[in-house]
Motif scaffolding. Structure first.
Motif, PDB file in Angstrom:
ATOM      1  N   ILE A 206       0.980  -1.287  -0.090  1.00 31.48           N
ATOM      2  CA  ILE A 206      -0.014   0.068   0.166  1.00 31.48           C
ATOM      3  C   ILE A 206       0.876   1.210   0.107  1.00 31.48           C
ATOM      4  CG2 ILE A 206      -1.410   1.234   1.518  1.00 31.48           C
ATOM      5  CD1 ILE A 206      -2.718  -1.243   2.252  1.00 31.48           C
ATOM      6  N   THR A 207       2.052   1.341   0.978  1.00 28.89           N
ATOM      7  CA  THR A 207       2.838   2.274   0.942  1.00 28.89           C
ATOM      8  C   THR A 207       3.631   2.603  -0.419  1.00 28.89           C
ATOM      9  OG1 THR A 207       3.223   1.981   3.266  1.00 28.89           O
ATOM     10  CG2 THR A 207       4.942   3.318   1.966  1.00 28.89           C
ATOM     11  N   LYS A 208       3.738   1.524  -1.066  1.00 28.38           N
ATOM     12  CA  LYS A 208       4.508   1.413  -2.348  1.00 28.38           C
ATOM     13  C   LYS A 208       3.585   2.078  -3.574  1.00 28.38           C
ATOM     14  CE  LYS A 208       6.574  -1.550  -5.843  1.00 28.38           C
ATOM     15  NZ  LYS A 208       6.962  -2.776  -6.304  1.00 28.38           N
ATOM     16  N   ALA A 209       2.064   1.779  -3.464  1.00 27.08           N
ATOM     17  CA  ALA A 209       1.321   2.250  -4.298  1.00 27.08           C
ATOM     18  C   ALA A 209       0.958   3.759  -4.207  1.00 27.08           C
ATOM     19  CB  ALA A 209      -0.077   1.714  -4.013  1.00 27.08           C
ATOM     20  N   VAL A 210       0.989   4.239  -2.907  1.00 24.25           N
ATOM     21  CA  VAL A 210       1.049   5.703  -2.529  1.00 24.25           C
ATOM     22  C   VAL A 210       1.793   6.572  -2.951  1.00 24.25           C
ATOM     23  CG1 VAL A 210       0.451   7.345  -0.661  1.00 24.25           C
ATOM     24  CG2 VAL A 210      -0.740   5.262  -0.675  1.00 24.25           C
ATOM     25  N   PHE A 211       3.311   5.825  -2.861  1.00 21.99           N
ATOM     26  CA  PHE A 211       4.401   6.576  -3.438  1.00 21.99           C
ATOM     27  C   PHE A 211       4.468   6.853  -4.720  1.00 21.99           C
ATOM     28  CE2 PHE A 211       8.355   6.232  -5.230  1.00 21.99           C
ATOM     29  CZ  PHE A 211       9.120   7.094  -4.668  1.00 21.99           C
ATOM     30  N   PHE A 212       4.028   5.882  -5.545  1.00 20.39           N
ATOM     31  CA  PHE A 212       4.056   5.870  -6.979  1.00 20.39           C
ATOM     32  C   PHE A 212       2.773   6.920  -7.368  1.00 20.39           C
ATOM     33  CE2 PHE A 212       6.553   1.892  -7.254  1.00 20.39           C
ATOM     34  CZ  PHE A 212       7.477   2.259  -8.009  1.00 20.39           C
ATOM     35  N   LEU A 213       1.727   6.962  -6.502  1.00 18.66           N
ATOM     36  CA  LEU A 213       0.628   8.025  -7.215  1.00 18.66           C
ATOM     37  C   LEU A 213       1.166   9.307  -6.679  1.00 18.66           C
ATOM     38  CD1 LEU A 213      -2.202   8.320  -7.686  1.00 18.66           C
ATOM     39  CD2 LEU A 213      -2.729   7.986  -5.038  1.00 18.66           C
ATOM     40  N   ARG A 214       1.747   9.655  -5.736  1.00 17.72           N
ATOM     41  CA  ARG A 214       2.038  11.062  -5.311  1.00 17.72           C
ATOM     42  C   ARG A 214       3.349  11.457  -6.218  1.00 17.72           C
ATOM     43  NH1 ARG A 214       2.218  10.719   1.345  1.00 17.72           N
ATOM     44  NH2 ARG A 214      -0.215  10.745   1.480  1.00 17.72           N
ATOM     45  N   LEU A 215       4.194  10.302  -6.555  1.00 24.01           N
ATOM     46  CA  LEU A 215       5.081  10.708  -7.551  1.00 24.01           C
ATOM     47  C   LEU A 215       4.539  11.167  -8.925  1.00 24.01           C
ATOM     48  CD1 LEU A 215       8.409  10.816  -8.411  1.00 24.01           C
ATOM     49  CD2 LEU A 215       8.052   8.500  -9.098  1.00 24.01           C
ATOM     50  N   ALA A 216       3.496  10.540  -9.433  1.00 31.46           N
ATOM     51  CA  ALA A 216       2.746  10.681 -10.502  1.00 31.46           C
ATOM     52  C   ALA A 216       2.304  12.241 -10.530  1.00 31.46           C
ATOM     53  CB  ALA A 216       1.776   9.752 -11.114  1.00 31.46           C
ATOM     54  N   GLU A 217       1.623  12.432  -9.460  1.00 31.83           N
ATOM     55  CA  GLU A 217       1.134  13.667  -9.324  1.00 31.83           C
ATOM     56  C   GLU A 217       2.113  14.928  -9.123  1.00 31.83           C
ATOM     57  OE1 GLU A 217      -0.919  13.172  -5.538  1.00 31.83           O
ATOM     58  OE2 GLU A 217      -2.771  12.434  -6.364  1.00 31.83           O
ATOM     59  N   THR A 218       3.324  14.759  -8.693  1.00 34.62           N
ATOM     60  CA  THR A 218       4.350  15.580  -8.760  1.00 34.62           C
ATOM     61  C   THR A 218       4.841  15.715 -10.191  1.00 34.62           C
ATOM     62  OG1 THR A 218       5.154  14.978  -6.467  1.00 34.62           O
ATOM     63  CG2 THR A 218       6.856  16.216  -8.074  1.00 34.62           C
ATOM     64  N   LYS A 219       5.063  14.814 -10.665  1.00 36.72           N
ATOM     65  CA  LYS A 219       5.428  14.752 -12.217  1.00 36.72           C
ATOM     66  C   LYS A 219       4.468  15.664 -13.234  1.00 36.72           C
ATOM     67  CE  LYS A 219       8.472  10.776 -12.875  1.00 36.72           C
ATOM     68  NZ  LYS A 219       8.848   9.354 -13.293  1.00 36.72           N
ATOM     69  N   PHE A 220       3.175  15.371 -12.930  1.00 34.12           N
ATOM     70  CA  PHE A 220       2.157  15.976 -13.489  1.00 34.12           C
ATOM     71  C   PHE A 220       2.234  17.449 -13.432  1.00 34.12           C
ATOM     72  CE2 PHE A 220      -1.138  12.969 -14.953  1.00 34.12           C
ATOM     73  CZ  PHE A 220      -1.439  13.352 -16.177  1.00 34.12           C
ATOM     74  N   SER A 221       2.323  17.910 -12.165  1.00 36.96           N
ATOM     75  CA  SER A 221       2.488  19.410 -11.729  1.00 36.96           C
ATOM     76  C   SER A 221       3.914  20.176 -12.864  1.00 36.96           C
ATOM     77  CB  SER A 221       2.805  19.440 -10.472  1.00 36.96           C
ATOM     78  OG  SER A 221       2.676  20.985  -9.935  1.00 36.96           O
ATOM     79  N   GLU A 222       4.735  19.446 -12.748  1.00 34.91           N
ATOM     80  CA  GLU A 222       5.787  19.653 -13.575  1.00 34.91           C
ATOM     81  C   GLU A 222       5.540  19.767 -14.883  1.00 34.91           C
ATOM     82  OE1 GLU A 222       9.056  17.213 -11.925  1.00 34.91           O
ATOM     83  OE2 GLU A 222       9.268  18.262  -9.953  1.00 34.91           O
ATOM     84  N   PHE A 223       5.017  18.711 -15.429  1.00 35.75           N
ATOM     85  CA  PHE A 223       4.878  18.334 -16.630  1.00 35.75           C
ATOM     86  C   PHE A 223       3.959  19.532 -17.504  1.00 35.75           C
ATOM     87  CE2 PHE A 223       2.583  16.489 -20.367  1.00 35.75           C
ATOM     88  CZ  PHE A 223       3.838  15.838 -21.233  1.00 35.75           C
TER      89      PHE A 223
END
Length: 278
Positions: free
Chosen positions: A54-71
């Motif tokens: 679950i922690t792994k899934a949350v990490f990748f979700l937040r990473l994607a959100e951060t990348k989206f913001s930058e993208f």
């Protein structure tokens, strides 16, 4: 056009696709762009109750959100109506599910490289989307430098089975205020048709599709050694911005018209290609 989906993997190619979507959306202030990123997680990660997973899934979700913001923090995207979406999908074939859910009119994707689809299209995520999508898919190999599509080439066999896809294609390009160039390619093979035969085939098609023969005078009858050469030569001659083709869904882009015609249109075209499922 109300909704456009752009699958985003944060690559340069997906940036090209999103830029094209923004340019198309400028024609209608109500058009919404759905920027879709898929985490492609396994069922084991998605459905787990294990705290570490679950922690792994949350990490990748937040990473994607951060990348989206930058993208999305680029000048060309400013003022555009872009909605980021992150899905826990595993494969790109599920883009069609998102398109259905949101009632999308078009999917736009970038294709890596410029050497042709034979090396980088078949088997790729782009091909998977084309195969499964019920809505048109616009595939770009490079950044689209213009603001709009002015001239589009659409080749057809003008069989009655092609009427439905023709209507959908025509409606889309009318909505985009694009000039549509319809062509019939005649070849020195077992598919060769006399002038009278070609005109009769097209007349029957137009009566079914349009209810009249008004567009008959606008059909371009081309003679060449293959459909691919006829399409590409004509597109080059008129300075077209886009080539539109019909596909047979899950059999892939190699299958145009009746039966299988080689992938040369996609392989050799430097222009964007838009596919419509037949």
């Amino acid at each position: 056009m109300k909704k456009i989906i752009v699958p985003v993997d944060f690559s340069e190619q997906s940036e090209y696709a999103l830029e094209a979507a923004v340019k198309i959306a400028r024609k209608d202030s109500e058009t919404e762009i759905l920027a879709l990123h898929m985490l492609e997680m396994s069922n084991a990660v998605i459905n787990t109750t294990n705290s570490e997973q679950i922690t792994k899934a949350v990490f990748f979700l937040r990473l994607a959100e951060t990348k989206f913001s930058e993208f999305l923090d680029k000048p060309i995207f400013k003022g555009a109506k872009i909605t980021p979406i992150v899905k826990h999908f595993k494969v790109f074939s599920e883009v069609n599910d998102v398109a259905k859910e949101h009632g999308a009119d078009l999917i736009i994707m970038g294709s890596q490289g410029t050497s042709g689809f034979s090396e980088i299209f078949v088997g790729s995520n782009t091909e998977k989307v084309v195969r499964y999508s019920d809505v048109p898919v616009l595939v770009l190999k490079d950044r689209f430098s213009k603001d709009i599509f002015n001239d589009v080439v659409y080749a057809s066999d003008f069989s009655l089975e092609s009427v439905d896809v023709y209507k959908r294609m025509r409606y889309m390009f009318e909505d985009l205020h694009t000039k549509l160039h319809l062509i019939y390619v005649n070849m020195p093979s077992d598919r060769f048709r006399s002038s009278n035969e070609m005109e009769q085939t097209v007349s029957d098609f137009l009566m079914q599709a349009e209810g009249n023969l008004d567009k008959l005078k606008d059909i371009n009858f081309i003679s060449d050694y293959s459909v691919e050469k006829g399409v590409l030569n004509f597109a080059n001659k008129i300075g077209a911005d886009l080539i539109a083709v019909a596909t047979h869904g899950r059999t892939g882009i190699a299958h145009f018209f009746e039966g299988s015609i080689s992938e040369d249109i996609a392989n050799h075209s430097v222009l964007p290609v838009m596919t419509f499922k037949r």
